[in-house]
Design a protein around this motif. Sequence first.
Motif, short mmCIF file in Angstrom:
data_model
loop_
_atom_site.label_atom_id
_atom_site.label_comp_id
_atom_site.label_asym_id
_atom_site.label_seq_id
_atom_site.Cartn_x
_atom_site.Cartn_y
_atom_site.Cartn_z
N ALA A 1 50.14 15.80 77.85
CA ALA A 1 49.82 17.13 77.34
C ALA A 1 49.10 17.03 76.00
O ALA A 1 49.51 16.26 75.12
CB ALA A 1 51.09 17.96 77.18
N SER A 2 48.05 17.82 75.84
CA SER A 2 47.31 17.92 74.58
C SER A 2 47.44 19.34 74.06
O SER A 2 47.13 20.30 74.78
CB SER A 2 45.84 17.56 74.79
N VAL A 3 47.90 19.47 72.82
CA VAL A 3 48.12 20.77 72.18
C VAL A 3 47.40 20.76 70.84
O VAL A 3 47.49 19.76 70.10
CB VAL A 3 49.63 21.04 71.97
N PRO A 4 46.67 21.83 70.48
CA PRO A 4 46.02 21.86 69.17
C PRO A 4 47.02 21.56 68.05
O PRO A 4 48.16 22.02 68.08
CB PRO A 4 45.48 23.29 69.08
N GLU A 5 46.60 20.76 67.08
CA GLU A 5 47.51 20.34 66.02
C GLU A 5 48.14 21.51 65.29
O GLU A 5 49.33 21.46 64.94
CB GLU A 5 46.75 19.46 65.01
N ARG A 6 47.41 22.59 65.08
CA ARG A 6 47.94 23.74 64.36
C ARG A 6 49.14 24.35 65.09
O ARG A 6 49.99 25.00 64.47
CB ARG A 6 46.84 24.79 64.17
N ILE A 7 49.22 24.15 66.40
CA ILE A 7 50.36 24.64 67.18
C ILE A 7 51.45 23.56 67.26
O ILE A 7 52.64 23.84 67.09
CB ILE A 7 49.91 25.04 68.60
N GLY A 8 51.03 22.33 67.49
CA GLY A 8 51.98 21.24 67.65
C GLY A 8 52.81 20.95 66.41
O GLY A 8 53.93 20.44 66.52
N ARG A 9 52.30 21.27 65.22
CA ARG A 9 53.05 21.02 63.99
C ARG A 9 54.30 21.90 63.88
O ARG A 9 55.15 21.66 63.03
CB ARG A 9 52.15 21.26 62.77
N ALA A 10 54.43 22.90 64.73
CA ALA A 10 55.57 23.82 64.67
C ALA A 10 56.84 23.22 65.26
O ALA A 10 57.92 23.79 65.12
CB ALA A 10 55.24 25.13 65.38
N TYR A 11 56.74 22.08 65.94
CA TYR A 11 57.92 21.45 66.52
C TYR A 11 57.82 19.93 66.36
O TYR A 11 56.75 19.39 66.08
CB TYR A 11 58.08 21.83 68.00
N SER A 12 58.95 19.28 66.51
CA SER A 12 59.03 17.84 66.26
C SER A 12 59.08 17.03 67.54
O SER A 12 59.21 17.59 68.64
CB SER A 12 60.29 17.54 65.44
N ARG A 13 59.01 15.72 67.37
CA ARG A 13 59.17 14.81 68.50
C ARG A 13 60.52 15.02 69.17
O ARG A 13 60.62 15.01 70.40
CB ARG A 13 59.04 13.37 67.99
N GLU A 14 61.56 15.22 68.36
CA GLU A 14 62.90 15.44 68.90
C GLU A 14 62.96 16.74 69.69
O GLU A 14 63.63 16.80 70.74
CB GLU A 14 63.93 15.45 67.76
N ASP A 15 62.28 17.78 69.22
CA ASP A 15 62.24 19.04 69.96
C ASP A 15 61.61 18.84 71.33
O ASP A 15 62.12 19.33 72.34
CB ASP A 15 61.43 20.10 69.18
#
Length: 267
Positions: free
Chosen positions: A147-161
């Motif tokens: 999955a590829s998600v724009p960074e501005r969206i992906g920064r809202a959650y962590s690897r653990e999430d």
Amino acid sequence: MREATEPLKTQRVYLLLRDQIAAGQLPAGSRLPAEPALADAFNVSRVTIRRALERLAAEQLIDKRPGSGTFVRKDVAKRQGIIADVANVFTHLREMGRSTEARLLTFAYQMPTEWIRDALRMEDDERVQVSVRVRHVDGVPFSYLTASVPERIGRAYSREDLAALPLLELIERSGHSAETATQDISATLASPDVAEALDLSVGAPLISLTRAVYGRDGEGLEYLQALYRPDRYSLQMDLVRTRGEGESRWSPAATVPAAPTPGDQDR
């Protein structure tokens, strides 16, 4: 030449027998024909049949009982695969996220390919968060998801999430609402890394699904490249016949009827 073609013959017999088991043509508990009969039916050697059966046994689809024969395991019918409703994408994604387990393999930020950047309608200098997950059902891996998600969206959650929750849920939790999607479905063969993750042989057939998800005003939210084991995942769509002036067509049904019981399927 035989050395080159023998693995291909084994793969073909293995896949055909596995498909017959999955489709119920070889029911749970039933006895398979003897090796000489299978060799004649598939026009291959007994060695090829024996190797194909060994692969089915390794996947716990059959039991080889000395002196009695080879039988389809009785618990095969109880194993649950995933049936995806093609016409109801988002409901299916949420349900699958809750009913299956995911193992996160990679999590990183990088520049997207031109294809993904265009699909997500991103600026040239934007990065994406890329994750690779393998989903399991009943302890068996069935999907390999990139999955590829724009960074501005992906920064809202962590690897653990991401390791604990479905990606779509995390995207929407960050304030974005998935509204539309475009997806393509085809077939492909397992590469070495995918084959290892899905517990398959290199070159095994896979269902390939590519999906771009968009939010309000067409904002790109996610680009998914998904590979599925066909013995553990299938696609379905409920259709209705619609008629207009001078023509008729099959269209996706607005509602999905209840699944038939095993007895109904035999009627």
